[in-house]
Write a protein that holds these residues in place. Structure first.
Motif, PDB file in Angstrom:
ATOM      1  N   ASP A 164      84.240   3.039 -34.955  1.00 35.89           N
ATOM      2  CA  ASP A 164      84.278   3.572 -33.855  1.00 35.89           C
ATOM      3  C   ASP A 164      85.873   3.573 -33.310  1.00 35.89           C
ATOM      4  O   ASP A 164      86.658   2.764 -33.565  1.00 35.89           O
ATOM      5  CB  ASP A 164      83.666   2.665 -32.606  1.00 35.89           C
ATOM      6  N   GLY A 165      86.158   4.670 -32.560  1.00 33.48           N
ATOM      7  CA  GLY A 165      87.568   4.636 -32.068  1.00 33.48           C
ATOM      8  C   GLY A 165      88.683   5.244 -33.180  1.00 33.48           C
ATOM      9  O   GLY A 165      89.886   5.028 -32.902  1.00 33.48           O
ATOM     10  N   ILE A 166      88.261   5.623 -34.250  1.00 31.59           N
ATOM     11  CA  ILE A 166      89.129   6.251 -35.270  1.00 31.59           C
ATOM     12  C   ILE A 166      90.014   7.306 -34.641  1.00 31.59           C
ATOM     13  O   ILE A 166      91.189   7.280 -34.929  1.00 31.59           O
ATOM     14  CB  ILE A 166      88.295   6.629 -36.562  1.00 31.59           C
ATOM     15  N   GLY A 167      89.672   8.183 -33.859  1.00 36.01           N
ATOM     16  CA  GLY A 167      90.556   9.259 -33.178  1.00 36.01           C
ATOM     17  C   GLY A 167      91.569   8.659 -32.235  1.00 36.01           C
ATOM     18  O   GLY A 167      92.832   9.126 -32.673  1.00 36.01           O
ATOM     19  N   SER A 168      91.424   7.568 -31.853  1.00 38.64           N
ATOM     20  CA  SER A 168      92.378   6.918 -30.824  1.00 38.64           C
ATOM     21  C   SER A 168      93.322   6.319 -32.008  1.00 38.64           C
ATOM     22  O   SER A 168      94.744   6.384 -31.649  1.00 38.64           O
ATOM     23  CB  SER A 168      91.709   5.564 -30.047  1.00 38.64           C
ATOM     24  N   VAL A 169      92.822   5.480 -32.934  1.00 35.39           N
ATOM     25  CA  VAL A 169      93.831   4.879 -33.896  1.00 35.39           C
ATOM     26  C   VAL A 169      94.739   6.006 -34.329  1.00 35.39           C
ATOM     27  O   VAL A 169      95.953   5.779 -34.739  1.00 35.39           O
ATOM     28  CB  VAL A 169      93.064   3.855 -34.633  1.00 35.39           C
ATOM     29  N   ALA A 170      94.215   6.985 -35.126  1.00 31.35           N
ATOM     30  CA  ALA A 170      94.913   8.071 -35.734  1.00 31.35           C
ATOM     31  C   ALA A 170      95.916   8.621 -34.800  1.00 31.35           C
ATOM     32  O   ALA A 170      96.931   8.993 -35.178  1.00 31.35           O
ATOM     33  CB  ALA A 170      93.956   9.159 -36.140  1.00 31.35           C
ATOM     34  N   GLY A 171      95.536   8.913 -33.559  1.00 34.04           N
ATOM     35  CA  GLY A 171      96.493   9.656 -32.615  1.00 34.04           C
ATOM     36  C   GLY A 171      97.503   8.702 -32.527  1.00 34.04           C
ATOM     37  O   GLY A 171      98.636   9.230 -32.224  1.00 34.04           O
ATOM     38  N   ILE A 172      97.339   7.283 -32.018  1.00 37.95           N
ATOM     39  CA  ILE A 172      98.350   6.565 -31.589  1.00 37.95           C
ATOM     40  C   ILE A 172      99.232   6.408 -32.865  1.00 37.95           C
ATOM     41  O   ILE A 172     100.484   6.347 -32.707  1.00 37.95           O
ATOM     42  CB  ILE A 172      97.704   4.978 -31.043  1.00 37.95           C
ATOM     43  N   GLY A 173      98.893   6.040 -33.880  1.00 36.52           N
ATOM     44  CA  GLY A 173      99.426   5.694 -35.280  1.00 36.52           C
ATOM     45  C   GLY A 173     100.369   6.800 -35.518  1.00 36.52           C
ATOM     46  O   GLY A 173     101.368   6.840 -35.907  1.00 36.52           O
ATOM     47  N   GLY A 174      99.780   8.141 -35.553  1.00 33.15           N
ATOM     48  CA  GLY A 174     100.499   9.446 -35.765  1.00 33.15           C
ATOM     49  C   GLY A 174     101.869   9.562 -34.932  1.00 33.15           C
ATOM     50  O   GLY A 174     102.674  10.089 -35.557  1.00 33.15           O
ATOM     51  N   VAL A 175     101.509   9.285 -33.894  1.00 33.07           N
ATOM     52  CA  VAL A 175     102.416   9.474 -32.695  1.00 33.07           C
ATOM     53  C   VAL A 175     103.748   8.437 -33.185  1.00 33.07           C
ATOM     54  O   VAL A 175     105.003   8.801 -33.114  1.00 33.07           O
ATOM     55  CB  VAL A 175     102.107   9.277 -31.167  1.00 33.07           C
ATOM     56  N   ILE A 176     103.386   7.296 -33.335  1.00 30.45           N
ATOM     57  CA  ILE A 176     104.418   6.185 -33.658  1.00 30.45           C
ATOM     58  C   ILE A 176     105.048   6.524 -34.787  1.00 30.45           C
ATOM     59  O   ILE A 176     106.148   6.597 -35.165  1.00 30.45           O
ATOM     60  CB  ILE A 176     103.576   4.812 -33.882  1.00 30.45           C
ATOM     61  N   LEU A 177     104.371   6.980 -36.059  1.00 30.85           N
ATOM     62  CA  LEU A 177     104.749   7.502 -37.292  1.00 30.85           C
ATOM     63  C   LEU A 177     105.810   8.571 -37.069  1.00 30.85           C
ATOM     64  O   LEU A 177     106.861   8.668 -37.844  1.00 30.85           O
ATOM     65  CB  LEU A 177     103.935   7.414 -38.419  1.00 30.85           C
ATOM     66  N   GLY A 178     105.380   9.338 -36.219  1.00 32.14           N
ATOM     67  CA  GLY A 178     106.057  10.685 -36.135  1.00 32.14           C
ATOM     68  C   GLY A 178     107.444  10.492 -35.372  1.00 32.14           C
ATOM     69  O   GLY A 178     108.383  11.154 -35.592  1.00 32.14           O
ATOM     70  N   ALA A 179     107.468   9.508 -34.385  1.00 33.75           N
ATOM     71  CA  ALA A 179     108.608   9.123 -33.654  1.00 33.75           C
ATOM     72  C   ALA A 179     109.658   8.632 -34.500  1.00 33.75           C
ATOM     73  O   ALA A 179     110.714   8.787 -34.506  1.00 33.75           O
ATOM     74  CB  ALA A 179     108.279   8.444 -32.511  1.00 33.75           C
ATOM     75  N   MET A 180     109.101   7.524 -35.319  1.00 33.10           N
ATOM     76  CA  MET A 180     110.028   7.079 -36.353  1.00 33.10           C
ATOM     77  C   MET A 180     110.573   8.161 -37.470  1.00 33.10           C
ATOM     78  O   MET A 180     111.861   7.743 -37.672  1.00 33.10           O
ATOM     79  CB  MET A 180     109.094   5.868 -37.206  1.00 33.10           C
ATOM     80  N   TRP A 181     109.839   8.924 -37.667  1.00 32.46           N
ATOM     81  CA  TRP A 181     110.385   9.950 -38.854  1.00 32.46           C
ATOM     82  C   TRP A 181     111.241  10.779 -37.974  1.00 32.46           C
ATOM     83  O   TRP A 181     112.412  10.983 -38.588  1.00 32.46           O
ATOM     84  CB  TRP A 181     109.193  10.735 -39.448  1.00 32.46           C
TER      85      TRP A 181
END
Length: 62
Positions: free
Chosen positions: A30-47
Motif C-alpha cells: 500500500d502507498g507505493i505511489g507516495s513512496v515512488a513520488g517522494i523518492g523520485g522527487v528527492i533523487l531528482g533534486a539530488m541529480w
C-alpha cells in the motif's frame, strides 16, 4: 567526497530505489505511489544539484 565517488553513490542510490519500488510493486504494498513520488522527487533534486554544482560534463568547445 570527490565528483566521481558522489556520482557512483548517486547511481547506486538510484538503482536501489528502483529495485525497492519494483519489490514493493510485486508484493502489492500500500502507498507505493507516495513512496515512488517522494523518492523520485528527492533523487531528482539530488541529480539536479549534482549537475548545477559542476558534477556534469563540462563543455570543452571544439
Amino acid at each position: 567526497m570527490n565528483r566521481k565517488s558522489f556520482s557512483s553513490l548517486m547511481l547506486a542510490l538510484t538503482a536501489l530505489f528502483g529495485v525497492a519500488i519494483a519489490i514493493m510493486a510485486i508484493l502489492g504494498a500500500d502507498g507505493i505511489g507516495s513512496v515512488a513520488g517522494i523518492g523520485g522527487v528527492i533523487l531528482g533534486a539530488m541529480w539536479a544539484l549534482y549537475a548545477v554544482l559542476g558534477g556534469g560534463r563540462q563543455n570543452t568547445g571544439g
